[in-house]
Design an enzyme around this catalytic site. Structure first.
Site, PDB file in Angstrom:
ATOM      1  N   GLY A 164       0.787  -1.220   0.000  1.00 32.54           N
ATOM      2  CA  GLY A 164       0.000   0.000   0.000  1.00 32.54           C
ATOM      3  C   GLY A 164       0.823   1.276   0.000  1.00 32.54           C
ATOM      4  O   GLY A 164       0.270   2.370  -0.156  1.00 32.54           O
ATOM      5  N   GLU A 274      -2.143 -12.239  -6.792  1.00 29.86           N
ATOM      6  CA  GLU A 274      -3.210 -11.423  -6.216  1.00 29.86           C
ATOM      7  C   GLU A 274      -4.105 -10.823  -7.296  1.00 29.86           C
ATOM      8  O   GLU A 274      -3.634 -10.380  -8.347  1.00 29.86           O
ATOM      9  CB  GLU A 274      -2.606 -10.315  -5.352  1.00 29.86           C
ATOM     10  CG  GLU A 274      -1.703 -10.861  -4.256  1.00 29.86           C
ATOM     11  CD  GLU A 274      -1.503  -9.904  -3.107  1.00 29.86           C
ATOM     12  OE1 GLU A 274      -2.003  -8.763  -3.176  1.00 29.86           O
ATOM     13  OE2 GLU A 274      -0.856 -10.292  -2.125  1.00 29.86           O
ATOM     14  N   GLU A 288      -0.893  -8.243  -8.927  1.00 31.42           N
ATOM     15  CA  GLU A 288       0.530  -8.446  -8.686  1.00 31.42           C
ATOM     16  C   GLU A 288       0.780  -9.868  -8.209  1.00 31.42           C
ATOM     17  O   GLU A 288      -0.150 -10.604  -7.865  1.00 31.42           O
ATOM     18  CB  GLU A 288       1.062  -7.459  -7.642  1.00 31.42           C
ATOM     19  CG  GLU A 288       0.468  -7.633  -6.256  1.00 31.42           C
ATOM     20  CD  GLU A 288       1.053  -6.658  -5.249  1.00 31.42           C
ATOM     21  OE1 GLU A 288       2.225  -6.281  -5.391  1.00 31.42           O
ATOM     22  OE2 GLU A 288       0.332  -6.274  -4.315  1.00 31.42           O
ATOM     23  N   ASN A 290       3.370 -11.910  -5.355  1.00 30.71           N
ATOM     24  CA  ASN A 290       4.352 -11.831  -4.286  1.00 30.71           C
ATOM     25  C   ASN A 290       5.222 -13.081  -4.315  1.00 30.71           C
ATOM     26  O   ASN A 290       4.717 -14.207  -4.245  1.00 30.71           O
ATOM     27  CB  ASN A 290       3.652 -11.704  -2.928  1.00 30.71           C
ATOM     28  CG  ASN A 290       2.964 -10.364  -2.790  1.00 30.71           C
ATOM     29  OD1 ASN A 290       3.575  -9.324  -2.960  1.00 30.71           O
ATOM     30  ND2 ASN A 290       1.674 -10.393  -2.505  1.00 30.71           N
ATOM     31  N   ARG A 292       7.136 -14.883  -2.386  1.00 27.44           N
ATOM     32  CA  ARG A 292       7.549 -15.337  -1.058  1.00 27.44           C
ATOM     33  C   ARG A 292       6.377 -16.057  -0.399  1.00 27.44           C
ATOM     34  O   ARG A 292       5.260 -16.039  -0.910  1.00 27.44           O
ATOM     35  CB  ARG A 292       7.948 -14.138  -0.186  1.00 27.44           C
ATOM     36  CG  ARG A 292       6.843 -13.079  -0.149  1.00 27.44           C
ATOM     37  CD  ARG A 292       7.164 -11.918   0.757  1.00 27.44           C
ATOM     38  NE  ARG A 292       6.330 -10.760   0.518  1.00 27.44           N
ATOM     39  CZ  ARG A 292       5.077 -10.602   0.909  1.00 27.44           C
ATOM     40  NH1 ARG A 292       4.478 -11.575   1.554  1.00 27.44           N
ATOM     41  NH2 ARG A 292       4.403  -9.500   0.658  1.00 27.44           N
TER      42      ARG A 292
END
Length: 461
Positions: A164, A274, A288, A290, A292
Site C-alpha cells: 500500500g 493477487e 501483482e 508476491n 515469497r
C-alpha cells in the site's frame, strides 16, 4: 540440504524452524539485540547475533547474513517474508556464495517486483488486468488520458512498491497535476525507482489471492483462494480461505489464471498471485504476484492439510519435485486468520510496545496460534506490531466465525494494548457475518468498529 539459516525473526522464523525440525534439517537463527530472548532463538539448533535492534543494522544486512550462513556451514537460506525476502540482490548474493536461496531465482524476483512487468506478463498470458496506463512507466500525459477515457478516480501505484505504500487516489486532472511529481519522488525514496503507473480505481472490490507452488521441473499447482478484503489502509487485518465470497466457478477461473501466470515465468517455490474482484460486475483482474511465503499462508495450510513451508524446503533442491499433484489438493471447510497486533485502536492504531505481563492463548479443536511471544516478552518498537496470528478452522464459515470469537474471548494479553476488541467487532458485525465487505469497508465503518461489539447470533449449520 542439511542446514538452513533462517534470515528473519518473530513468528515466521519460529514457523520455518519448526518446519526444518520436522524435515530433519538443522536450523541456524540470526537475531538482533532486541531479540536475544526470542522464541526463534531458543528453538533453533544454533543462533548468532548479527547486530543492534534497528533492522538496517541487523536483519537487512545481507552481507552479514551470508557471512553467518557460510561460517555456520549452512547449505541454504530461508528469507521468510519481509526484510530481504523479495530482494533480488540478496538472492543473487546467496547463489554467488554457493547457498540455496529458498525462493525463486533473482531474475524472477526482479521481474515480478516490477508491477508494470507483471501486468505485461499477465496481458501476454490472456489474464485480465485493471484498465490502466499499460505495460510501461506512466507519464503525466498517460495519467490524464487514463482519467479522461476510463474515468476518474484513478489509482497511482509505485511499480516497485508494495503493502500500500506509494498509492494515491486521484479524482481529477487537477489532482494529477499536483500529485504526479510528488508520487515519483515518494516512489524513488521508498523503493529506489521513480517508475509509477496508474489504474482505474474500482470503488467496491474484493481482494482475492491464490496460493501457488512451483518446482524445477515446471510443475505448478495452486492450493485454493484466500479472501483478504478486510483491510485498513491497504494492510490486511483478517484473511479467509477459501474465498467463498465469490461463486465457485469464478474461483476456479481465478485459480486457473494464477497457474497460467506462474507457468509463464517458470516460478519455483511458494508464491501468491493477487487479484481484485469487482463486486458490481463480478469480473476479476490480476494486480501483482508476491514472490515469497505470505503472512496468511496458514489459511491455505488449514484448508488443504499441506505444510507449505516444508514444501518450500523440499522443492529448493533442483532434484526434487512437488510432493503432491493438483489432483491431490482437496480443500476442506473454512479457515480464518486474525492478525493480533500490539497497537491501540482507540489512539489511531498507534503501536504499543512494552512488556507483556500476561499471555493466555486459546486452544481446542481447529485452533492454531503462531507467535514468538511468551509472558515477560518485551515488544520492541523497532519491528512490525504483529505479535501473533490466530488461525481458526471449522466445517464452514459460520462455524469458523463462532470458533474465532470463542478463541478471542479466551485470549488475554496484559501490559500492552492490542487490537483484540477491534477484531471481535469485525467478526460480530452483520456485514462481515453476511460476507458483504470490501477493501474499503473497515475505513467506512471504523468508528462503529471501535465500539464494543454487539454479537450477531450465528446458528449452527
Amino acid at each position: 540440504m542439511r542446514r538452513v539459516l533462517v534470515a528473519n525473526r518473530g513468528e515466521i522464523a519460529v514457523r520455518i524452524i519448526r518446519a526444518c525440525q520436522e524435515a530433519g534439517v538443522e536450523s541456524v537463527a540470526v537475531y538482533s539485540e532486541a531479540d536475544a530472548a526470542s522464541r526463534h532463538v531458543l528453538l533453533a539448533d544454533r543462533a548468532v547475533r548479527i547486530g543492534p535492534s534497528k533492522p538496517a543494522e541487523s536483519y537487512l544486512r545481507a552481507d552479514t547474513i551470508v557471512q553467518v550462513a557460510l561460517a555456520t556451514g549452512c547449505d541454504a537460506v530461508h528469507p521468510g517474508y519481509g526484510f530481504l525476502a523479495e530482494n533480488a540482490a540478496f538472492s543473487r548474493m546467496c547463489a554467488e556464495n554457493g547457498l540455496i536461496f529458498i525462493g525463486p531465482s533473482p531474475e524472477v524476483i526482479d521481474q515480478l517486483g516490477d508491477k508494470v512487468f507483471g501486468r505485461r506478463i499477465a496481458t501476454q498470458a490472456g489474464i485480465p488486468v485493471v484498465p490502466g496506463t499499460g505495460d510501461k512507466a506512466a507519464t503525466y500525459e498517460d495519467l490524464v488520458e487514463l482519467g479522461r477515457t476510463a474515468g476518474f478516480p484513478i489509482l497511482i501505484k509505485a511499480a516497485a512498491g508494495g503493502g500500500g505504500r506509494g498509492m494515491r487516489i486521484l479524482n481529477s486532472e487537477a489532482e494529477v497535476r499536483s500529485n504526479f511529481e510528488d508520487a515519483q519522488r515518494e516512489s524513488l525514496a521508498a523503493f529506489g525507482s521513480e517508475v509509477i503507473f496508474a489504474e482505474r480505481f474500482l470503488t467496491e472490490i474484493r481482494h482475492v489471492e491464490v496460493q501457488v507452488l512451483g518446482d524445477h521441473g515446471g510443475t505448478v499447482v495452486h492450493v485454493g483462494t484466500r479472501d483478504c478484503s478486510v483491510q485498513r489502509r491497504y494492510q490486511k487485518v483478517i484473511e479467509e480461505g477459501p474465498a467463498v465470497s465469490i461463486p465457485l466457478e469464478s474461483r476456479h477461473r481465478i485459480e486457473d489464471d494464477a497457474v497460467k501466470l506462474v507457468s509463464e515465468i517458470g516460478y519455483v517455490g511458494a508464491g501468491t498471485v493477487e487479484f481484485v474482484v469487482d463486486m458490481k460486475t463480478g469480473n476479476h483482474h490480476f494486480i501483482e504476484m508476491n514472490t515469497r511465503i505470505q503472512v496468511e499462508h496458514p489459511v491455505s495450510e488449514m484448508i488443504s492439510g499441506f505444510d507449505l513451508v516444508r514444501e518450500q524446503l523440499w522443492v529448493a533442491d533442483p532434484e526434487h519435485r512437488l510432493s503432491f499433484t493438483q489432483e491431490e489438493v482437496s480443500l476442506r471447510g473454512n479457515a480464518i486468520e486474525l492478525r493480533i497486533c500490539a497497537e491501540n485502536p482507540s489512539n489511531g492504531f498507534a503501536p504499543s510496545p512494552g512488556l507483556i505481563t500476561e499471555l493466555v492463548l486459546p486452544g481446542g479443536p481447529g485452533i492454531r496460534v503462531d507467535t514468538h511471544c511468551v509472558p515477560g516478552w518485551k515488544v520492541s518498537p523497532y519491528y512490525d506490531s504483529m505479535i501473533a496470528k490466530l488461525v481458526i478452522h471449522d466445517v464452514d464459515r459460520p462455524a469458523a466465525i463462532r470458533r474465532a470469537l470463542r478463541a478471542l474471548d479466551e485470549t488475554r494479553i496484559g501490559g500492552i494494548h492490542t487490537n483484540i476488541m477491534f477484531l471481535k467487532s469485525i467478526l460480530s458485525h452483520p456485514d462481515f457475518v453476511a460476507n458483504s465487505v470490501h477493501t474499503k469497508w473497515v475505513e467506512q465503518h471504523q468508528d462503529e468498529l471501535l465500539e464494543p461489539p454487539v454479537r450477531t447470533t450465528l446458528q449452527p449449520a
